[in-house]
Design a protein around this motif. Sequence first.
Motif, short mmCIF file in Angstrom:
data_model
loop_
_atom_site.label_atom_id
_atom_site.label_comp_id
_atom_site.label_asym_id
_atom_site.label_seq_id
_atom_site.Cartn_x
_atom_site.Cartn_y
_atom_site.Cartn_z
N ARG A 1 0.92 -1.12 -0.21
CA ARG A 1 0.02 -0.06 -0.01
C ARG A 1 0.92 1.14 -0.04
O ARG A 1 0.52 2.16 -0.85
N GLU A 2 2.12 0.97 0.73
CA GLU A 2 2.85 2.38 1.04
C GLU A 2 3.57 2.72 -0.33
O GLU A 2 3.49 3.75 -0.99
N GLU A 3 4.01 1.50 -1.23
CA GLU A 3 4.56 1.57 -2.56
C GLU A 3 3.60 2.38 -3.51
O GLU A 3 3.82 3.06 -4.38
N ALA A 4 2.36 1.90 -3.39
CA ALA A 4 1.14 2.24 -4.17
C ALA A 4 0.93 3.77 -4.07
O ALA A 4 0.62 4.72 -4.96
N LEU A 5 0.96 4.19 -2.86
CA LEU A 5 0.62 5.55 -2.51
C LEU A 5 1.77 6.49 -2.71
O LEU A 5 1.65 7.88 -2.66
N GLU A 6 3.08 5.84 -2.91
CA GLU A 6 4.31 6.82 -2.90
C GLU A 6 4.22 7.79 -3.99
O GLU A 6 4.73 8.90 -3.86
N ASN A 7 3.67 7.70 -5.15
CA ASN A 7 3.51 8.51 -6.17
C ASN A 7 2.25 9.24 -6.32
O ASN A 7 1.94 10.21 -7.22
N ALA A 8 1.31 9.07 -5.40
CA ALA A 8 -0.01 9.81 -5.43
C ALA A 8 0.12 11.21 -5.21
O ALA A 8 1.03 11.56 -4.28
N PRO A 9 -0.51 12.09 -5.85
CA PRO A 9 -0.41 13.53 -5.59
C PRO A 9 -0.82 13.78 -4.12
O PRO A 9 -0.47 14.55 -3.45
N MET B 1 -4.62 9.82 2.04
CA MET B 1 -4.93 10.24 3.50
C MET B 1 -5.43 8.80 3.91
O MET B 1 -6.41 8.01 3.27
N ASP B 2 -4.96 8.53 5.10
CA ASP B 2 -5.40 7.31 5.83
C ASP B 2 -5.37 5.81 4.85
O ASP B 2 -6.00 5.02 4.92
N GLY B 3 -4.11 5.78 4.15
CA GLY B 3 -3.91 4.88 3.32
C GLY B 3 -4.69 4.61 2.11
O GLY B 3 -4.89 3.60 1.39
#
Length: 96
Positions: free
Chosen positions: A74-82, A85-87
């Motif tokens: 999940r952290e890797e997926a959210l790494e490039n998200a602009p 919040m809360d995963g």
Amino acid sequence: MSRITEEQTRHVANLARLKLTDEEVELFTKQLDDIIAYAEQLNELSTEDVEPTSHVFDLKNVTREDRARGWISREEALENAPDHMDGLFKVPAILE
């Protein structure tokens, strides 16, 4: 010999919710009759030795083997998200 009548053309136009003028009905009746006459030419072909097919070409879907493999966290997926919040991905609201 006409294969389709103006009455049939008007009926089909009505089903399609089309309002046709008398000239259009006459034109479309002739055109539909020509189409049917052309399609009837297929009856003149011998198809005795023709194997039924669903496609003209002998192609099959090319798919990869279905096998389990690793996925990103999940952290890797959210790494490039602009924005997140809360995963979860945070996106602009589209409903009021």
